[in-house]
Enzyme design. Structure first.
Site, mmCIF file in Angstrom:
data_model
loop_
_atom_site.group_PDB
_atom_site.id
_atom_site.type_symbol
_atom_site.label_atom_id
_atom_site.label_comp_id
_atom_site.label_asym_id
_atom_site.label_seq_id
_atom_site.Cartn_x
_atom_site.Cartn_y
_atom_site.Cartn_z
ATOM 1 N N GLU A 51 0.951 -1.215 -0.044
ATOM 2 C CA GLU A 51 0.148 0.107 0.074
ATOM 3 C C GLU A 51 0.816 0.993 0.151
ATOM 4 O OE1 GLU A 51 -1.415 3.345 0.841
ATOM 5 O OE2 GLU A 51 -1.252 2.481 2.943
ATOM 6 N N CYS B 288 -2.598 7.813 4.623
ATOM 7 C CA CYS B 288 -2.416 7.673 3.337
ATOM 8 C C CYS B 288 -3.776 8.019 2.645
ATOM 9 C CB CYS B 288 -2.031 6.294 2.823
ATOM 10 S SG CYS B 288 -2.945 5.087 4.015
#
Length: 968
Positions: free
Chosen positions: A728, A762
């Site tokens: 990720e 994020c």
């Protein structure tokens, strides 16, 4: 005569005085006004009711007949909406600017404005005065409430207070023949009103309330304090009780507060208020209402997995209301009861109780909402009772949310007013309310029920976490050395809120450490592989239980080591627990595999572990992401080498220690799981490229992730498998705000998504794409809300924006901001504390779509506002980056919502809510493009990345026979 008999007699008299000549549903076939038609249709058609009220909610944002007519068609011309013939003809037109479309738009606007005027006493003081004078001539008193937008900033909070100061001055200039009264809400006096930040909230709200009460005392105006959502109740009561016990206000009797009968705690609250007012020595008004936020409270409690604060059945609320009515009237010598209801039964019961207790007429009053029960109010006045009318005032459009609440109340199946209009049998209307609370919990609609976050509105909860912070602070500065790590090479982990404070010293791993750990893992892997699935699942559940038992301590460690504010750290503990329990649940499904048997042959599809895995964790979610990646690999039978981020190395050591201890308790070798804190550039490549490693799970920067992806793809000597990479890598996430958006929601959601945890997520919003028709009011409110955020140490409960992670991040952001100022328009930049790694929230506007601020992940509290002409351009700009992680849309236009779902490039799309805080099992998290590779964390297929599927086919036919059914 018994109390019930007297209630029935009084009720019959009130019903007779308020009996309508015809039912509303019968009148709808006649020549009613459009506003009355809308209400009648909403009562008769449930599907229309929902869509119609959604359309009305949207009207304040729509300009021009074209937009209004377009939204009429999008909301009402749907298969599931049953349209009355007249309404069907009204919306079936072609062309938004056609005469039919303009007529439809004007008809709807006029009807809704007429409806609003039935519930709002005026849009300016001249209109208000005229209405209030009419109310006074009818023998009633009044309380005045100002409608308006949500208070999102200190500018708006000060404006709210000033409006009331001005209103009281205007009221004092008129001889009303009674004491004028205003009703206010405490949460509107402070934009950061929060039970967690109790001390700060008390100080700020008390200042405003003190100013208001002083002015009211000078002018001779009474003040009543409304009650809002349940989460504010305890703090609201605590603040008011403290203020009204102060010497300056203790003798004031022209003040009041509110109790909501639908709350399960309401009886205890009333009894506490009675004791409090006795000790105070001077009465206050206690307004008893049933409550206006039932749906919201139920939804919120179910979403958060908290106990339901309200009664589930309307009849239970009504029964509780009658109990509280008696309790208040029994104590009329100490307080002034105000019985607020439109239900004839409830008012008749109050009259009967007052008579039975010989309560003087001057010692209590009835209350009704303006526009809701005028015949009942008139009937009560004619019988000599005191009646006060609650009167909202303000502009019609900002008051639309209030209108929606009134329409919902009027058209609900359980509404007394609706039942009255529909000619419900009068004996049923006056029947004693039955206590009907179910004993079983509400049914769960989720397949996985997550862990509740802490409800900081509960008494004592904030103090519990503050005590944990104090306890953890006493442990700072210790040295942590895991197996294989050096006692000589130590890393100092510091508090980003106060870098002079060393959280702990961590022994670092090197090349030798890596090889020793892999050697142990290779020995342990055959044992762990053969360990039954159930035993591995039990390990995850034990990890979850340990985390739950130590929640406050984990919150404290995260607040101190990575600067995460208390509420966000608490949510991270919940997420870590959920990963454990969810992956255990998913592993149970994997264990079963699949059977594809046929006659004479079995086909068994099963899963086996991949082997040794490397988990490289980030610092921004040091607990949840670490635990999630580690437990997914462990439960599927893989040995794990865990490298925490340097900035969160103490938390990483603590995770390693307690998981290792639990594995040892199972009698398994230490090599099943090993922590390897160290410098990423030093040991990271060694772990990734080692031939014994089967997979790498990584969360972090795009640069490092791409490097890992490339390194893992290289086949090295001794390697007999291809490595799996689950990565990720972040995002450049955008929220679109279109012209139909609820700006209250949009501003609040963007601020939370952009500046929560100082933008170090994020999933954070770093771009907000706004249609030019609304960009000015949006940006003004956006900055005002941002300027009101509290910046400070993460351990301070009042903090909403803490520090960035370290000096490197601080310097990088400060340099980038300074360069951006030379080419972009700065909306505002919050000053940051001098001590600590702080960067104040910063907003730039009119940012070009190709500017570095609109393309590169800055990972900090910096927001780019991009102006677009229309929704088509908004979608194009949103999709114009290399990332595809999260995205958001604030819109009340159905076609825009549908297009966003189909066209926006993001792994997680959030509509009309913030874009951070994905929940395990509810919103599996992960993106595509350059935002990462692999299945979504917390999703049903995440564990498949850590196993290899295997099919075993066996011919079970022997010498012409097989174990089959004897009969066909």
């Amino acid at each position: 005569m018994s109390l019930e008999a007297r209630t029935q007699t009084l009720g019959q008299a009130l019903l007779a005085a308020t009996r309508p000549g015809r039912s509303l549903l019968a009148q709808m076939r006649e020549q009613l006004q459009w506003d009355e038609k809308l209400l009648a249709w909403a009562m008769e058609h449930p599907g229309l009711r929902t869509q119609l009220f959604r359309l009305i909610d949207t009207l304040p944002a729509l300009t021009g007949s074209g937009e209004i007519s377009r939204h009429m068609q999008e909301y009402l011309d749907q298969p599931e909406v049953e349209l009355p013939e007249l309404l069907k003809h009204l919306i079936h037109f072609t062309g938004r600017e056609s005469l039919a479309a303009k007529t439809a738009a004007q008809t709807l606007t006029t009807a809704v404005s007429t409806l609003a005027r039935k519930y709002i006493v005026g849009e300016n003081f001249a209109q208000v005065r005229h209405t209030l004078e009419r109310i006074r001539r009818q023998g009633m008193t009044f309380t005045l409430d100002i409608l308006g937008e949500a208070v999102l900033s200190e500018t708006e909070a000060q404006g709210y207070l000033q409006k009331y100061l001005d209103l009281m001055t205007q009221l004092a200039g008129v001889d009303w023949g009674c004491v004028p009264q205003v009703s206010v809400k405490l949460s509107a006096f402070y934009s950061q009103f929060d039970p967690l930040a109790e001390r700060t909230t008390r100080i700020r709200v008390t200042q405003a309330v003190t100013q208001l009460l002083r002015k009211a005392g000078e002018l001779g105006v009474a003040v009543h304090f409304d009650m809002e959502q349940y989460k504010y109740k305890n703090l609201t009561l605590a603040i008011l009780q403290e203020v009204l016990l102060a010497d300056e206000f203790r003798s004031r009797t022209d003040v009041g507060l509110t109790v909501q009968a639908y709350l399960q705690e309401s009886e205890a609250d009333v009894r506490e208020l009675v004791d409090w007012v006795k000790s105070r020595g001077y009465p206050v008004t206690v307004r008893l209402v049933k409550g206006a936020y039932w749906d919201q409270e139920v939804i919120w409690a179910q979403q958060k997995h908290w106990p339901l604060p309200v009664y589930r059945r309307k009849s239970s609320t009504d029964a509780n209301y009658e109990k509280l009515t008696r309790l208040l009237l029994e104590n009329h010598r100490y307080l002034y009861p105000a019985i607020g209801s439109h239900n004839v039964r409830s008012q008749a019961h109050a009259l009967a109780v007052a008579e039975a207790l010989a309560v003087p007429l001057s010692a209590w009053e009835s209350q009704v909402l303006y526009g809701m029960a005028a015949p009942l109010a008139k009937a009560l006045v004619e019988r000599g009772y005191q009646v006060r009318m609650y009167c909202p005032y303000g502009e019609l459009l900002p008051g639309m949310s209030y209108l929606i609440r009134r329409l919902l109340e009027n058209t609900a199946n359980t509404s007394f007013l609706r039942q009255r209009l529909e000619k419900t049998d009068e004996s049923a209307l006056l029947a004693p309310p039955a206590w009907a609370e179910p004993t079983t919990p509400l049914p769960q609609i989720e397949s996985f029920v997550g862990t509740p976050d802490t409800n900081f509105a509960e008494p004592g909860k904030p103090e519990q976490f503050l005590a944990a912070i104090t306890q953890v602070k006493s442990q700072l500065g210790q040295t942590y050395v895991l197996p294989h790590c050096s006692t000589e090479r130590l890393l100092d982990s510091v508090n980003p809120s106060n870098p002079t404070e060393v959280i702990g010293r961590v022994g670092l791993a090197d090349a030798t450490s890596v090889q020793q750990a892999i050697d142990l893992a290779q020995k342990a892997q055959p044992v762990w592989r053969q360990t039954p699935w159930q035993q591995r699942m039990d390990l995850l559940l034990k990890i979850a239980d340990r985390l739950a038992a130590q929640r406050p301590e984990w919150v404290a460690w995260m607040a101190l080591e990575v600067g995460k504010p208390i509420r966000e750290a608490d949510a991270e503990v919940s997420e870590a627990i959920d990963f454990c329990r969810y992956y255990a649940q998913m592993a149970e499904q994997l264990e079963r595999g699949h059977n594809y048997d046929v006659w004479g042959e079995t086909n068994r599809y099963r899963y086996q572990p991949k082997g040794i895995g490397v988990v490289i964790a980030p610092w921004n979610y040091p607990l949840a992401i670490s635990v999630g990646m580690v437990t997914a690999a462990l439960v599927t039978g893989n040995c794990v080498l865990y490298k925490p981020a340097e900035q969160s190395s103490v938390i990483g050591c603590k995770i390693s220690q307690f998981i290792t201890d639990l594995i040892a308790d199972l009698g398994l070798p230490a090599g099943v799981f090993q922590g390897l804190p160290g410098w990423g550039e030093e040991i990271g490549p060694l772990l990734v490229t080692h031939p014994a490693v089967h997979f790498i799970t990584f969360t972090g920067s795009r640069q490092v992730g791409c490097q890992i992806y490339a390194q893992a793809a290289q086949l090295v000597p001794g390697q007999t498998h291809l490595k799996r990479v689950v990565a990720e890598l972040g995002g450049k996430n955008a929220i679109i705000v279109d012209a139909s958006a609820d700006l209250d929601q949009a501003v609040q959601g963007v601020v939370q998504s952009a500046f929560g945890y100082a933008g170090q997520k994020c999933s954070a919003c770093s771009r907000v794409i706004v249609l030019e028709s609304i960009i000015q009011p949006f940006v003004e409110r956006l900055w005002a809300a941002t300027a009101s955020l509290v910046i400070g140490a993460a351990t301070d409960p009042a903090t909403t924006v803490g520090p960035v992670i370290d000096a490197v991040a601080q310097e990088r952001l400060q340099t980038a901001i300074a360069q951006a100022k030379q080419r972009l328009t700065l909306v505002g930049e919050r000053p940051a504390p001098a001590m600590g790694y702080f960067v104040g929230p910063t907003i730039f506007t009119d940012v070009p779509p190709d500017d570095p601020l609109a393309q590169e992940e800055w990972f900090g509290p910096v927001l780019a506002v991009l102006r677009v002409a229309d929704f088509d351009q908004a979608v194009q700009v949103a999709n114009g980056t290399d990332y595809a992680l999260t995205g958001g849309l604030y819109s009340r236009t159905p076609s825009h919502i549908q297009r966003a779902a189909e066209e926006l490039a993001c792994g997680n799309l959030y509509i009309n809510r913030g874009i951070t805080g994905a929940l395990v099992g509810r919103q599996p998290f992960g993106g595509f493009k350059l935002s990462g590779v692999g299945s979504k964390a917390g999703g049903p297929d995440y564990l498949l990345q850590f196993v290899d599927p295997k099919v075993v086919t066996e011919n079970i036919q022997r010498q012409g026979f097989a174990p089959v059914a004897e009969e066909l």
